[in-house]
Motif scaffolding. Structure first.
Motif, short mmCIF file in Angstrom:
data_model
loop_
_atom_site.label_atom_id
_atom_site.label_comp_id
_atom_site.label_asym_id
_atom_site.label_seq_id
_atom_site.Cartn_x
_atom_site.Cartn_y
_atom_site.Cartn_z
N UNK A 37 -9.51 19.26 4.46
CA UNK A 37 -10.60 20.11 3.99
C UNK A 37 -11.77 20.17 4.98
N UNK A 38 -12.12 19.03 5.56
CA UNK A 38 -13.37 18.96 6.33
C UNK A 38 -13.20 18.85 7.84
N UNK A 39 -11.96 18.69 8.31
CA UNK A 39 -11.78 18.39 9.73
C UNK A 39 -10.79 19.39 10.33
N UNK A 40 -10.62 19.33 11.65
CA UNK A 40 -9.54 20.10 12.25
C UNK A 40 -8.89 19.30 13.37
N UNK A 41 -7.69 19.74 13.76
CA UNK A 41 -7.02 19.01 14.84
C UNK A 41 -7.08 19.84 16.12
N UNK A 42 -7.09 19.13 17.26
CA UNK A 42 -7.00 19.80 18.55
C UNK A 42 -5.72 19.28 19.20
N UNK A 43 -4.75 20.16 19.36
CA UNK A 43 -3.45 19.75 19.91
C UNK A 43 -2.57 19.16 18.82
N UNK A 44 -1.41 18.66 19.23
CA UNK A 44 -0.54 18.09 18.19
C UNK A 44 -0.88 16.62 17.98
N UNK A 45 -0.41 16.09 16.88
CA UNK A 45 -0.73 14.72 16.48
C UNK A 45 0.54 13.88 16.52
N UNK A 46 1.36 14.14 17.55
CA UNK A 46 2.68 13.52 17.63
C UNK A 46 2.64 11.99 17.63
N UNK A 47 1.85 11.42 18.52
CA UNK A 47 1.78 9.95 18.61
C UNK A 47 1.15 9.36 17.35
N UNK A 48 0.09 10.03 16.88
CA UNK A 48 -0.59 9.55 15.66
C UNK A 48 0.41 9.47 14.51
N UNK A 49 1.20 10.52 14.33
CA UNK A 49 2.17 10.54 13.23
C UNK A 49 3.23 9.46 13.40
N UNK A 50 3.76 9.33 14.61
CA UNK A 50 4.80 8.34 14.86
C UNK A 50 4.28 6.93 14.59
N UNK A 51 3.10 6.67 15.16
CA UNK A 51 2.56 5.31 15.08
C UNK A 51 2.19 4.95 13.64
N UNK A 52 1.61 5.90 12.92
CA UNK A 52 1.22 5.56 11.55
C UNK A 52 2.45 5.35 10.66
N UNK A 53 3.59 5.90 11.06
CA UNK A 53 4.83 5.70 10.29
C UNK A 53 5.57 4.41 10.61
N UNK A 54 5.23 3.78 11.73
CA UNK A 54 6.08 2.67 12.18
C UNK A 54 5.33 1.36 12.46
N UNK A 55 4.00 1.39 12.35
CA UNK A 55 3.21 0.19 12.67
C UNK A 55 3.07 -0.72 11.45
N UNK A 56 3.18 -2.02 11.69
CA UNK A 56 2.96 -2.99 10.62
C UNK A 56 2.11 -4.14 11.16
N UNK A 57 1.20 -4.62 10.33
CA UNK A 57 0.27 -5.69 10.74
C UNK A 57 0.76 -7.04 10.23
#
Ligand code: PLP
Length: 390
Positions: free
Chosen positions: A331-351
């Motif tokens: 709603x409040x933000x926009x993206x510049x370019x694709x978010x390929x790494x962001x999507x991959x990393x948020x799907x596979x990272x564990x702390x």
């Protein structure tokens, strides 16, 4: 035995200092003796001109957005892979966060993609030092100078980390820190704003004190105080500052203990480099061991690992839901370019569990559970179609 992801701790003098406030200082509200001690400590420790305690890093970021005068329609460049407050603070002023993808090695904003996201409306860049590892600040500061942009460092996770010898949070115009209980140095909730650009030093005090010049009044610089700017109540009680002061005095001890745990994990996990990805810290940074994380090749592998650990009473959370795919982000933000790494990393990272008092026994259990799991699944993971990552 249950192993938590994080555990609150005290370093020794927290209660003594809190008692001192109540028994001898006679002042519980903000900007008392211990708040002043924390300011002086941070200014010396970080080698910065002005540090002010806030009740959270969220508050420090909100102050930063007011200080740099964000107006409706202004754009602020930042990563999508971060905590909500990084974006929310600017949205509250009517600004539009513009998300740029992250680097696969550090998970920090990809400095090479920033220029393409700059428009006429761009006002600032907000680098987030993920896991206490520095963004490429030379490149970011160079772009900021060239386009006349301001830089607000989200150093929430980065107390004690450095970039080319300089403390994180002291390189941009403004730096924001968190002392939330999940960070290295804690006071339950807590934070600080560091002002590196003199232009904002005086106004920061007004904004933090409900838009008044009360700080000047306390210093005897004016004979009455009054409302002179917009602001809010961003200062913590001196009781919180007393607790925090004991923690701050132990910053180096806390960070080196965490670094010891971090290195234990890292040395142990090397043997699984064929199936997982370990954190990376560039040579020109030294980090504070805020976090130990690993990346699996697929989302399913991560889910299986988390379930296995949960069955063994070990808590291993993941984050972040990228802000660009959250309801408020859309709603409040926009993206510049694709978010390929962001999507991959948020799907596979564990702390993995990481806290000051994590002991040898817990580390032993963690290592044995992890090895059991990795060895059992090695062949399956190795043969995995890994187009999701690497
Ligand atoms: C923790 C965190 C915050 C928010 O800190 P609070 O003190 O809880 O408000 C903001 N940004 C990042 C990157 C964080 O990790």
């Amino acid at each position: 035995m249950a192993i938590y992801f994080n555990k609150p701790f005290v370093t020794g003098k927290e209660f003594e200092y809190m008692k001192d406030i109540i028994n001898t200082q006679g002042k519980l509200c903000g900007d008392g003796v211990y708040t002043q001690k924390c300011h002086t400590f941070l200014e010396k420790k970080l080698n910065c001109k002005k540090a002010l305690l806030t009740h959270s890093c969220t508050a420090a970021l909100e102050m930063a957005a007011i200080l740099i005068d964000i107006q409706p329609g202004d754009e602020i460049i930042m990563p999508s892979f971060t905590f909500v407050s990084t974006a929310n603070a600017f949205v509250l002023r009517g600004g539009t966060p513009v998300f740029v993808d992250i680097r696969p090695d550090t998970k920090n904003i990809n400095e090479d993609l920033i220029e393409a996201a700059i428009t006429e409306r761009t006002k600032a860049i907000v680098p987030v030092h993920y896991a206490g590892v520095s963004c490429n600040m030379d490149k970011i500061m160079e772009i900021a100078r060239r386009y006349n942009l301001l830089v607000v460092e989200d150093a929430a996770q980065a107390l004690g980390s450095r970039y080319r010898g300089k403390h994180l949070g002291t390189i941009g115009d403004i730096g924001c820190f968190s002392f939330h209980e999940t960070k290295n140095v804690v006071s339950g909730e807590g934070g600080a704003i560091v002002i590196n650009n003199d232009r904002y030093a005086e106004r920061a005090e007004f904004i933090r004190e409900k838009g008044t010049n009360r700080s000047k009044f306390f210093r005897g610089q004016v004979d009455k105080y009054t409302w002179i700017d917009i602001g809010s109540s961003y200062l913590p009680s001196d009781i919180i500052a007393a607790f925090l002061y004991s923690q701050l005095e132990n910053t180096d001890k806390i960070n080196s203990k965490r670094l010891h745990i971090w290195n234990e994990y890292d040395n142990f996990l090397k043997q699984y480099d064929d199936i997982i990805y370990r954190p990376h810290c560039p040579d020109d940074c030294s980090h504070n061991a805020h976090m130990y994380y690993v990346l699996f090749k697929t989302m399913q592998e991560r889910a299986d690992f988390i379930n296995f650990m949960k069955e063994n009473n070990i808590s291993t959370p993941f984050h972040y839901i990228p802000l660009h795919s959250s309801p408020a982000g859309e709603k409040y933000c926009r993206v510049a370019g694709d978010m390929k790494e962001t999507n991959k990393i948020s799907n596979t990272l564990v702390r993995l569990p990481m806290f000051y008092e994590l002991n040898d026994e817990e580390m032993y259990v963690l290592k044995s559970k992890i090895s059991f799991y990795m060895q059992k699944n090695r062949i399956r993971f190795k043969n995995q179609d890994c187009n999701l990552l690497f």
